[in-house]
Scaffold this motif. Structure first.
Motif, PDB file in Angstrom:
ATOM      1  N   TRP A  73     -48.937 -46.039 -26.730  1.00  0.00           N
ATOM      2  CA  TRP A  73     -48.860 -44.763 -27.435  1.00  0.00           C
ATOM      3  C   TRP A  73     -49.942 -44.665 -28.513  1.00  0.00           C
ATOM      4  O   TRP A  73     -50.453 -43.573 -28.795  1.00  0.00           O
ATOM      5  CB  TRP A  73     -47.494 -44.579 -28.072  1.00  0.00           C
ATOM      6  N   SER A  74     -50.286 -45.798 -29.134  1.00  0.00           N
ATOM      7  CA  SER A  74     -51.311 -45.783 -30.182  1.00  0.00           C
ATOM      8  C   SER A  74     -52.664 -45.360 -29.625  1.00  0.00           C
ATOM      9  O   SER A  74     -53.415 -44.619 -30.269  1.00  0.00           O
ATOM     10  CB  SER A  74     -51.428 -47.162 -30.844  1.00  0.00           C
ATOM     11  N   TRP A  84     -44.998 -46.472 -32.669  1.00  0.00           N
ATOM     12  CA  TRP A  84     -45.793 -46.538 -31.449  1.00  0.00           C
ATOM     13  C   TRP A  84     -46.138 -47.993 -31.101  1.00  0.00           C
ATOM     14  O   TRP A  84     -46.447 -48.800 -31.975  1.00  0.00           O
ATOM     15  CB  TRP A  84     -47.113 -45.795 -31.626  1.00  0.00           C
ATOM     16  N   GLY A  85     -46.128 -48.299 -29.819  1.00  0.00           N
ATOM     17  CA  GLY A  85     -46.700 -49.552 -29.352  1.00  0.00           C
ATOM     18  C   GLY A  85     -48.178 -49.334 -29.067  1.00  0.00           C
ATOM     19  O   GLY A  85     -48.757 -48.297 -29.401  1.00  0.00           O
ATOM     20  N   LEU A  86     -48.791 -50.316 -28.393  1.00  0.00           N
ATOM     21  CA  LEU A  86     -50.223 -50.235 -28.119  1.00  0.00           C
ATOM     22  C   LEU A  86     -50.557 -49.019 -27.252  1.00  0.00           C
ATOM     23  O   LEU A  86     -51.523 -48.303 -27.526  1.00  0.00           O
ATOM     24  CB  LEU A  86     -50.689 -51.515 -27.430  1.00  0.00           C
TER      25      LEU A  86
END
Length: 415
Positions: free
Chosen positions: A380-381, A376-378
């Motif tokens: 999706w996180s 995940w990137g920021l």
């Protein structure tokens, strides 16, 4: 005349809500007769009871013999849960889901009714005959609720135990009045339901310190005593299994599933996802929870002192979800009393935000499974940890607001 009409309308609302619960039970009968497979967790409850009756081991890596062929899950509940599930052994295997679902909807209605009676609100639910059935129907659309029903989980039932215990049995005593005697009688049982709930799942133990911090020491000791007695009895009945649970199973979160999976919406789940299952993840999560405990406990005490018992209970409930090593998204059924309280207090924007969060099914839409969470990137996180972030932000935000009220005025201010 003026008093009989609201009473009649309230009965009408309860009847309609009861019809909804019976419709769920009827659906359970259809599922049974059609041979459909619903309620994997309810099958585990029944299998645990049958395993106890047959004298087989409860805590094993192998599948319980009493489970139906389509379920492959371990028994993850405490030793005391098995005898408490014994009534399910009398229910046909295919009908267990329907029975649990029916009881869960009844529990949902109990929670909505009790929380809507909180003081200081608009009493919308008490004035409108349609509010209880409508509120129950809306609650069924919330992701934690429908998933609890689909899985045949008992989260709603355990939540009702806690709500009844804290907001009814352990409620403040009225000085006088016709209900004073009944309330005093009920207080003798205060804490027992929490003890029973904790004897089934360990997470309700968080409400024992809640009782202590809010000045209800006898109730807290009664809850703790109930839990200890029920578990101690099982050491006498199944000593090997009981020892195995407390030695191994109770301290192994991975036994219930992958802790980094998106549906584990706890601080431990968030940290494990962020660190790619680093061995020190649980320690970091516990450390963060310890820091968060300071504003949470202070907030609980403040809310209790001014009579906001339902709000205080919700702070503890959501803190408990953050603290637990594993809080599956279906454990977050506490969104129901939260939404109910916000509506009763006419906090419409907050209610809309909570409803949108849990109706959106956002945790179902974020890519997940296997090692997907590690990529995940920021963006999706944030979405993939949204329940955790919302609860932590809510506790911190309320505590900050409370601190501003303290600084503004030395007097207690009602929310």
């Amino acid at each position: 005349m003026s008093t009989s009409r609201p009473a009649s309308e309230a009965r009408t609302g309860r009847v309609l809500a009861g019809v909804l619960a019976l419709a769920v039970l009827a659906l359970g009968v259809v599922v049974w007769l059609a041979g459909w497979h619903l309620g994997a967790d309810s099958a585990v409850y029944r299998a645990g009871a049958l395993t106890l009756l047959h004298g087989d081991p409860l805590y094993t890596r192998d599948v319980l013999v009493a489970l139906p062929d389509w379920v492959r899950l371990p028994f993850t509940y405490t030793p005391a849960a098995a005898p408490l599930f014994l009534p399910l052994a009398l229910v046909p295997s295919g009908l267990v889901w329907g029975v649990i679902a029916f009881l869960s909807v009844v529990a949902l209605m109990v929670v909505i009714t009790v929380v809507s009676s909180s003081p200081g609100g608009s009493s919308l639910l008490g004035r409108s005959w349609w509010a209880l059935p409508a509120g129950t129907a809306i609650a069924l659309a919330l992701e934690p609720v429908w998933k609890t029903l689909f899985l045949g989980q008992i989260n709603l039932i355990l939540m009702a135990f806690v709500v009844l215990d804290v907001l009814v049995l352990s409620a403040r005593d009225s000085a006088d009045g016709p209900s004073a005697g009944k309330r005093a009688s009920g207080r003798r049982w205060a804490g027992v339901l929490i003890g029973v709930a904790a004897a089934i799942k360990l997470t309700p133990l968080i409400f024992v310190p809640h009782l202590f911090f809010t000045g209800r020491w006898k109730d807290g000791l009664r809850a703790l005593g109930t839990f200890v007695v029920l578990e101690a009895v099982m050491f006498a009945v199944i000593p090997v299994d009981a020892a195995r649970f407390w030695r191994d199973s109770a301290t192994d979160p991975s036994r219930v599933g992958s802790v980094h999976w998106i549906f584990n919406q706890s601080l431990n789940g968030l940290v494990n996802r962020a660190t790619h299952l680093a061995p020190w993840s649980l320690a970091v999560a516990v450390g963060v929870a310890a820091v968060l405990a300071v504003p949470a406990v202070w907030l609980v005490v403040r809310l209790r002192r001014r009579g906001e018992d339902a709000a205080a209970l919700l702070v503890t409930a959501f803190y408990g979800l953050l603290l637990s090593p594993v809080s599956w998204s279906h454990h977050w059924v506490w969104c129901v009393p939260l939404l109910t309280l916000l509506v009763v207090k006419a906090r419409w924007w907050a209610a809309a935000a909570v409803a949108l969060l849990f109706v959106s099914q956002i945790v179902m839409l974020v890519p997940n499974g296997g090692d997907t969470e590690f990529g995940w990137g920021l963006g999706w996180s944030v979405l993939g940890n949204v329940y955790v972030l919302a609860a932590a932000g809510g506790i911190l935000g309320l505590a900050a607001r409370e601190l501003r009220l303290v600084r503004r005025s030395p007097q207690v201010v009602t929310v």
